[in-house]
Motif scaffolding. Structure first.
Motif, PDB file in Angstrom:
ATOM      1  N   VAL A 197     -22.781 -35.726 -32.471  1.00 46.49           N
ATOM      2  CA  VAL A 197     -21.683 -35.119 -33.221  1.00 46.49           C
ATOM      3  C   VAL A 197     -20.879 -34.187 -32.318  1.00 46.49           C
ATOM      4  CG1 VAL A 197     -21.136 -33.517 -35.096  1.00 46.49           C
ATOM      5  CG2 VAL A 197     -22.788 -35.348 -35.475  1.00 46.49           C
ATOM      6  N   THR A 198     -21.577 -33.366 -31.550  1.00 51.86           N
ATOM      7  CA  THR A 198     -20.907 -32.440 -30.634  1.00 51.86           C
ATOM      8  C   THR A 198     -20.052 -33.203 -29.631  1.00 51.86           C
ATOM      9  OG1 THR A 198     -22.693 -30.837 -30.878  1.00 51.86           O
ATOM     10  CG2 THR A 198     -21.270 -30.599 -28.957  1.00 51.86           C
ATOM     11  N   GLU A 199     -20.604 -34.269 -29.072  1.00 50.13           N
ATOM     12  CA  GLU A 199     -19.850 -35.068 -28.103  1.00 50.13           C
ATOM     13  C   GLU A 199     -18.630 -35.712 -28.755  1.00 50.13           C
ATOM     14  OE1 GLU A 199     -22.706 -37.776 -26.436  1.00 50.13           O
ATOM     15  OE2 GLU A 199     -23.668 -36.214 -25.254  1.00 50.13           O
ATOM     16  N   ALA A 200     -18.781 -36.193 -29.982  1.00 49.96           N
ATOM     17  CA  ALA A 200     -17.658 -36.816 -30.689  1.00 49.96           C
ATOM     18  C   ALA A 200     -16.551 -35.796 -30.944  1.00 49.96           C
ATOM     19  CB  ALA A 200     -18.123 -37.432 -32.002  1.00 49.96           C
ATOM     20  N   VAL A 201     -16.924 -34.592 -31.355  1.00 52.23           N
ATOM     21  CA  VAL A 201     -15.935 -33.541 -31.609  1.00 52.23           C
ATOM     22  C   VAL A 201     -15.236 -33.154 -30.308  1.00 52.23           C
ATOM     23  CG1 VAL A 201     -15.670 -31.118 -32.279  1.00 52.23           C
ATOM     24  CG2 VAL A 201     -17.026 -32.664 -33.691  1.00 52.23           C
ATOM     25  N   GLU A 202     -16.002 -33.016 -29.228  1.00 50.90           N
ATOM     26  CA  GLU A 202     -15.399 -32.678 -27.936  1.00 50.90           C
ATOM     27  C   GLU A 202     -14.437 -33.770 -27.486  1.00 50.90           C
ATOM     28  OE1 GLU A 202     -18.700 -31.986 -25.305  1.00 50.90           O
ATOM     29  OE2 GLU A 202     -19.143 -30.032 -26.197  1.00 50.90           O
ATOM     30  N   GLU A 203     -14.821 -35.031 -27.708  1.00 51.44           N
ATOM     31  CA  GLU A 203     -13.957 -36.151 -27.325  1.00 51.44           C
ATOM     32  C   GLU A 203     -12.665 -36.129 -28.131  1.00 51.44           C
ATOM     33  OE1 GLU A 203     -14.275 -40.918 -27.686  1.00 51.44           O
ATOM     34  OE2 GLU A 203     -16.001 -39.929 -26.771  1.00 51.44           O
ATOM     35  N   MET A 204     -12.782 -35.875 -29.451  1.00 52.85           N
ATOM     36  CA  MET A 204     -11.587 -35.799 -30.297  1.00 52.85           C
ATOM     37  C   MET A 204     -10.692 -34.649 -29.849  1.00 52.85           C
ATOM     38  SD  MET A 204     -13.238 -36.581 -34.057  1.00 52.85           S
ATOM     39  CE  MET A 204     -11.900 -35.807 -34.907  1.00 52.85           C
ATOM     40  N   THR A 205     -11.294 -33.511 -29.509  1.00 49.34           N
ATOM     41  CA  THR A 205     -10.526 -32.355 -29.069  1.00 49.34           C
ATOM     42  C   THR A 205      -9.810 -32.668 -27.764  1.00 49.34           C
ATOM     43  OG1 THR A 205     -12.136 -30.905 -30.136  1.00 49.34           O
ATOM     44  CG2 THR A 205     -10.688 -29.904 -28.498  1.00 49.34           C
ATOM     45  N   GLU A 206     -10.518 -33.273 -26.813  1.00 53.73           N
ATOM     46  CA  GLU A 206      -9.903 -33.632 -25.530  1.00 53.73           C
ATOM     47  C   GLU A 206      -8.777 -34.630 -25.746  1.00 53.73           C
ATOM     48  OE1 GLU A 206     -13.010 -35.029 -22.947  1.00 53.73           O
ATOM     49  OE2 GLU A 206     -14.052 -33.100 -22.992  1.00 53.73           O
ATOM     50  N   GLU A 247       4.621 -30.855 -33.074  1.00 50.12           N
ATOM     51  CA  GLU A 247       4.139 -29.939 -34.120  1.00 50.12           C
ATOM     52  C   GLU A 247       3.021 -30.576 -34.938  1.00 50.12           C
ATOM     53  OE1 GLU A 247       7.702 -28.901 -36.221  1.00 50.12           O
ATOM     54  OE2 GLU A 247       8.289 -27.411 -34.721  1.00 50.12           O
ATOM     55  N   ASP A 248       3.167 -31.865 -35.248  1.00 50.03           N
ATOM     56  CA  ASP A 248       2.101 -32.575 -35.977  1.00 50.03           C
ATOM     57  C   ASP A 248       0.805 -32.572 -35.187  1.00 50.03           C
ATOM     58  OD1 ASP A 248       3.846 -33.119 -38.048  1.00 50.03           O
ATOM     59  OD2 ASP A 248       4.170 -35.217 -37.490  1.00 50.03           O
ATOM     60  N   LEU A 249       0.912 -32.838 -33.887  1.00 51.66           N
ATOM     61  CA  LEU A 249      -0.281 -32.840 -33.041  1.00 51.66           C
ATOM     62  C   LEU A 249      -0.908 -31.452 -32.973  1.00 51.66           C
ATOM     63  CD1 LEU A 249       0.876 -35.134 -30.097  1.00 51.66           C
ATOM     64  CD2 LEU A 249      -0.878 -35.656 -31.804  1.00 51.66           C
ATOM     65  N   ARG A 250      -0.077 -30.442 -32.892  1.00 53.75           N
ATOM     66  CA  ARG A 250      -0.611 -29.068 -32.846  1.00 53.75           C
ATOM     67  C   ARG A 250      -1.288 -28.712 -34.169  1.00 53.75           C
ATOM     68  NH1 ARG A 250       4.258 -26.285 -29.411  1.00 53.75           N
ATOM     69  NH2 ARG A 250       3.468 -26.929 -27.389  1.00 53.75           N
ATOM     70  N   ARG A 251      -0.694 -29.138 -35.292  1.00 53.34           N
ATOM     71  CA  ARG A 251      -1.339 -28.891 -36.594  1.00 53.34           C
ATOM     72  C   ARG A 251      -2.667 -29.620 -36.666  1.00 53.34           C
ATOM     73  NH1 ARG A 251       3.915 -28.830 -38.534  1.00 53.34           N
ATOM     74  NH2 ARG A 251       3.977 -31.048 -38.928  1.00 53.34           N
ATOM     75  N   GLU A 252      -2.674 -30.859 -36.171  1.00 51.60           N
ATOM     76  CA  GLU A 252      -3.911 -31.644 -36.155  1.00 51.60           C
ATOM     77  C   GLU A 252      -4.972 -30.950 -35.303  1.00 51.60           C
ATOM     78  OE1 GLU A 252      -5.353 -35.917 -34.341  1.00 51.60           O
ATOM     79  OE2 GLU A 252      -3.315 -35.775 -35.108  1.00 51.60           O
ATOM     80  N   ALA A 253      -4.567 -30.435 -34.156  1.00 53.75           N
ATOM     81  CA  ALA A 253      -5.508 -29.725 -33.282  1.00 53.75           C
ATOM     82  C   ALA A 253      -6.019 -28.462 -33.961  1.00 53.75           C
ATOM     83  CB  ALA A 253      -4.843 -29.380 -31.949  1.00 53.75           C
ATOM     84  N   SER A 254      -5.121 -27.765 -34.634  1.00 54.89           N
ATOM     85  CA  SER A 254      -5.518 -26.546 -35.334  1.00 54.89           C
ATOM     86  C   SER A 254      -6.497 -26.872 -36.465  1.00 54.89           C
ATOM     87  CB  SER A 254      -4.276 -25.843 -35.898  1.00 54.89           C
ATOM     88  OG  SER A 254      -4.644 -24.699 -36.617  1.00 54.89           O
ATOM     89  N   ALA A 255      -6.196 -27.929 -37.206  1.00 58.54           N
ATOM     90  CA  ALA A 255      -7.099 -28.341 -38.283  1.00 58.54           C
ATOM     91  C   ALA A 255      -8.450 -28.763 -37.711  1.00 58.54           C
ATOM     92  CB  ALA A 255      -6.474 -29.491 -39.087  1.00 58.54           C
ATOM     93  N   LEU A 256      -8.405 -29.443 -36.587  1.00 56.21           N
ATOM     94  CA  LEU A 256      -9.648 -29.873 -35.942  1.00 56.21           C
ATOM     95  C   LEU A 256     -10.464 -28.668 -35.497  1.00 56.21           C
ATOM     96  CD1 LEU A 256     -11.379 -32.219 -34.976  1.00 56.21           C
ATOM     97  CD2 LEU A 256     -10.055 -32.253 -32.864  1.00 56.21           C
ATOM     98  N   ARG A 257      -9.770 -27.667 -34.934  1.00 56.80           N
ATOM     99  CA  ARG A 257     -10.480 -26.440 -34.544  1.00 56.80           C
ATOM    100  C   ARG A 257     -11.119 -25.787 -35.767  1.00 56.80           C
ATOM    101  NH1 ARG A 257      -6.439 -26.044 -30.704  1.00 56.80           N
ATOM    102  NH2 ARG A 257      -4.999 -24.956 -32.069  1.00 56.80           N
ATOM    103  N   THR A 304     -12.052 -27.281 -38.533  1.00 52.22           N
ATOM    104  CA  THR A 304     -13.170 -28.134 -38.941  1.00 52.22           C
ATOM    105  C   THR A 304     -14.380 -27.901 -38.042  1.00 52.22           C
ATOM    106  OG1 THR A 304     -11.660 -29.815 -39.787  1.00 52.22           O
ATOM    107  CG2 THR A 304     -13.899 -30.532 -39.306  1.00 52.22           C
ATOM    108  N   VAL A 305     -14.128 -27.799 -36.759  1.00 50.85           N
ATOM    109  CA  VAL A 305     -15.219 -27.557 -35.805  1.00 50.85           C
ATOM    110  C   VAL A 305     -15.881 -26.219 -36.112  1.00 50.85           C
ATOM    111  CG1 VAL A 305     -15.729 -27.028 -33.377  1.00 50.85           C
ATOM    112  CG2 VAL A 305     -14.341 -29.023 -33.964  1.00 50.85           C
ATOM    113  N   LEU A 315     -23.751 -25.788 -39.511  1.00 50.57           N
ATOM    114  CA  LEU A 315     -24.899 -26.147 -38.684  1.00 50.57           C
ATOM    115  C   LEU A 315     -25.801 -24.936 -38.441  1.00 50.57           C
ATOM    116  CD1 LEU A 315     -26.398 -28.247 -36.988  1.00 50.57           C
ATOM    117  CD2 LEU A 315     -24.898 -27.641 -35.074  1.00 50.57           C
ATOM    118  N   ALA A 316     -25.206 -23.789 -38.162  1.00 46.99           N
ATOM    119  CA  ALA A 316     -26.002 -22.574 -37.951  1.00 46.99           C
ATOM    120  C   ALA A 316     -26.778 -22.222 -39.220  1.00 46.99           C
ATOM    121  CB  ALA A 316     -25.096 -21.417 -37.534  1.00 46.99           C
TER     122      ALA A 316
END
Length: 163
Positions: free
Chosen positions: A8-17, A98-108, A110-111, A118-119
């Motif tokens: 899961v961590t690797e998938a999230v990192e890949e999506m973020t990258e 702007e859409d990509l930045r919103r997506e990145a912000s939403a992803l952050r 979610t992460v 998880l904690a």
């Protein structure tokens, strides 16, 4: 369990990258578009300057007039092309970034949420493990007490049967 967390961590990192790369590419495309627009406008200015120089040259023949008209016409086309790209394509590029930045912000977001979940789940797991250990200890103590009681009662029974 740890393997799944790692996946899961690797998938999230890949999506973020991937999102970061997409933003960088969109920004590079935007800069290229802006360079193209500035280039059209610069060509229009250059053509107008050239037409103005021809006017100031003092030549009055028909060929010069036609050339001036042609230069101004080309300048107008380049300016229109620059204006079209500036209004439509530029806005599309900005919206996409702007859409990509919103997506990145939403992803952050979610992460961060998933990290806190998880904690919490890890804490709950540790508490459950401690509780299970305590339950096992209590069960072992009860079994031991029952074995001792059974041994005592069997000894007493044997004593009674011997009499």
């Amino acid at each position: 369990m740890a393997k799944r967390e790692q996946v899961v961590t690797e998938a999230v990192e890949e999506m973020t990258e991937e999102t970061v790369r997409s933003i960088a590419q969109a920004e590079a495309d935007y800069e290229q578009l802006m360079d193209e627009i500035r280039g059209y406008w610069q060509r229009a200015r250059d053509l107008r300057e050239k037409a103005a120089e021809l006017k100031l040259s003092g030549r009055t023949d028909a060929q010069v007039g036609a050339e001036i008209w042609q230069l101004l016409d080309q300048a107008e086309r380049f300016e229109l092309l620059g204006d079209q790209k500036d209004s439509h394509e530029k806005l599309e590029a900005i919206r996409y970034i702007e859409d990509l930045r919103r997506e990145a912000s939403a992803l952050r977001g979610t992460v961060q949420h998933n990290q806190s979940v998880l904690a919490r789940q890890r804490k709950e797991l540790e508490e459950a493990k401690e509780e299970v250990v305590a339950m096992v200890q209590r069960a072992e103590e009860r079994v031991q007490e029952t074995e001792q009681l059974l041994a005592y009662e069997m000894a007493k029974l044997a004593e009674l049967e011997a009499n």
